[in-house]
Enzyme design. Structure first.
Site, PDB file in Angstrom:
ATOM      1  N   THR A  77       0.813  -1.219   0.000  1.00 53.63           N
ATOM      2  CA  THR A  77       0.000   0.000   0.000  1.00 53.63           C
ATOM      3  C   THR A  77       0.846   1.269   0.000  1.00 53.63           C
ATOM      4  OG1 THR A  77      -1.498   1.319   1.382  1.00 53.63           O
ATOM      5  CG2 THR A  77      -0.141  -0.259   2.532  1.00 53.63           C
TER       6      THR A  77
ATOM      7  N   TYR B  44      -2.056   0.410   9.972  1.00 53.05           N
ATOM      8  CA  TYR B  44      -2.286  -0.270   8.697  1.00 53.05           C
ATOM      9  C   TYR B  44      -1.019  -0.226   7.834  1.00 53.05           C
ATOM     10  CZ  TYR B  44      -3.855  -0.956   3.919  1.00 53.05           C
ATOM     11  OH  TYR B  44      -3.971  -1.400   2.623  1.00 53.05           O
TER      12      TYR B  44
END
Ligand code: UDP
Length: 328
Positions: free
Chosen positions: A117, A141
């Site tokens: 990501t 995250y």
């Protein structure tokens, strides 16, 4: 040769399954169906319900199906949720990925593609970010995914194993053929939320933060069509199978759009002026993040086909209408 797709019943995973089966690959999906849906899995693939950290289960699948590549999507994906539940994110995204990598190494699977990501970069500024920029994630995250990238790098150094870690920017849209799309209930991602508002499934949309140092004060992201993202994975798979070296590559279009620009486009494409409310910033959000995707284009031969926000929104709207009919 069979490809194991973890999280193949989820949003991006189900599009990857379509991309693979459309070109005639044999696919096994491993998904615990906690956030995924069995009906999103292409009937051309076999669905196994289970946990990616279940070593016996994964070893059995590798052996029985002759798995030569794992494409790993399973995990948790909501930035603010990771701020509230960091340990849950480190379990789902980091520990379980460790176990899956171990199963791949033990089972002799040499090709591994990982959903990474843009959140691994943290705060970057408005300019497109290249892969060699410092990795300073600002959310659990982002950190949970960065640790997985590190494990892959170390495992590839120690074992006969290659990987591609694709750093996704903001994924949106739906299969142009209407076969899959973002189906999560209580979704939080901007385009999904906005199309729900346009179709009357929610009252309106909140803008989280209007005081960012950007052109209109709202946060900037690089929104990429999910079908183009799946195509990048096919290219990465071909690269690894062809003996290409492990690679970490951004997957985005290199075009930054503000929250307001996205909402204006959803209003225009849907022809519904849903209400928009200004709210404070959301925890864990960087002001701006845009991809430099020249590496994926040059080294993987990836060429986006659907680089157009109105098209992304149109496909997202079509899928949302499909969901409304399905759940009626
Ligand atoms: N956002 C927003 N309202 C929403 C959902 C998102 O203003 O209802 C903003 C969010 O704060 C971020 C951008 O839209 O600046 C993209 O957020 P999203 O959750 O879609 O993806 P993320 O970048 O967090 O992965």
């Amino acid at each position: 040769m069979t490809v194991l797709v973890t999280g193949g019943a989820g949003y991006i995973g189900s599009h990857m399954v379509l991309a693979l089966t459309d070109r005639g690959e044999t696919v096994v999906v491993l998904d615990n169906l906690v956030t995924g849906f069995d009906w999103l899995v292409s009937p051309s693939a076999e669905l196994v319900r289970g946990d990616i950290a279940d070593g016996d289960l994964v070893a059995g699948l590798i052996e029985r199906h002759g798995i030569d590549a794992i494409v790993h999507f399973a995990g948790s994906i909501v930035v603010p949720e990771s701020v509230a539940d960091p340990l849950g994110y480190y379990r789902n995204n980091t520990s379980k990925t460790r176990d899956l990598i171990e199963s791949a190494v033990k089972g002799g699977v040499k090709n591994f593609i990982f959903s990474s990501t843009a959140a691994t970069y943290g705060v970057t500024g408005a300019e497109p970010v290249t892969e060699d920029r410092p990795l300073l994630p600002i959310s659990p995250y982002g950190r949970s995914k960065l640790m997985s990238e590190m494990m892959l790098e170390d495992a590839a150094f120690a074992h006969d194993f290659s990987y591609a870690a694709l750093r996704y920017f903001n994924v949106a849209g739906a299969d142009p053929g209407g076969r899959s799309g973002q189906s999560t209930r209580g979704a939080t991602h901007l385009i999904k939320v906005a199309v729900e508002a346009a179709l009357g499934k929610r009252e309106g949309v909140e803008i989280f933060g209007t005081d960012y140092p950007t052109s209109d004060g709202t946060a900037i992201r690089d929104y990429i069509h999910v079908t183009d993202l799946a195509a990048a994975h096919l290219k990465a798979l071909d690269h690894l199978r062809g003996g290409g070296k492990s690679i970490v590559a951004n997957v985005g279009y290199g075009r930054g759009l503000s929250v307001r620009e996205v909402l204006d486009t959803v209003r225009e494409v849907s022809a519904v002026a849903f209400p928009v409310r200004e709210s404070p910033r959301r925890a864990g959000d960087p002001p701006s993040i845009v991809a430099d995707s020249s590496k994926a284009r040059a080294e993987l031969g990836w060429t986006p086909q659907l680089d157009d926000l109105p098209t992304i929104v149109e496909h997202a709207l079509a899928w949302e209408r499909h969901l409304m009919r399905r759940n009626a």
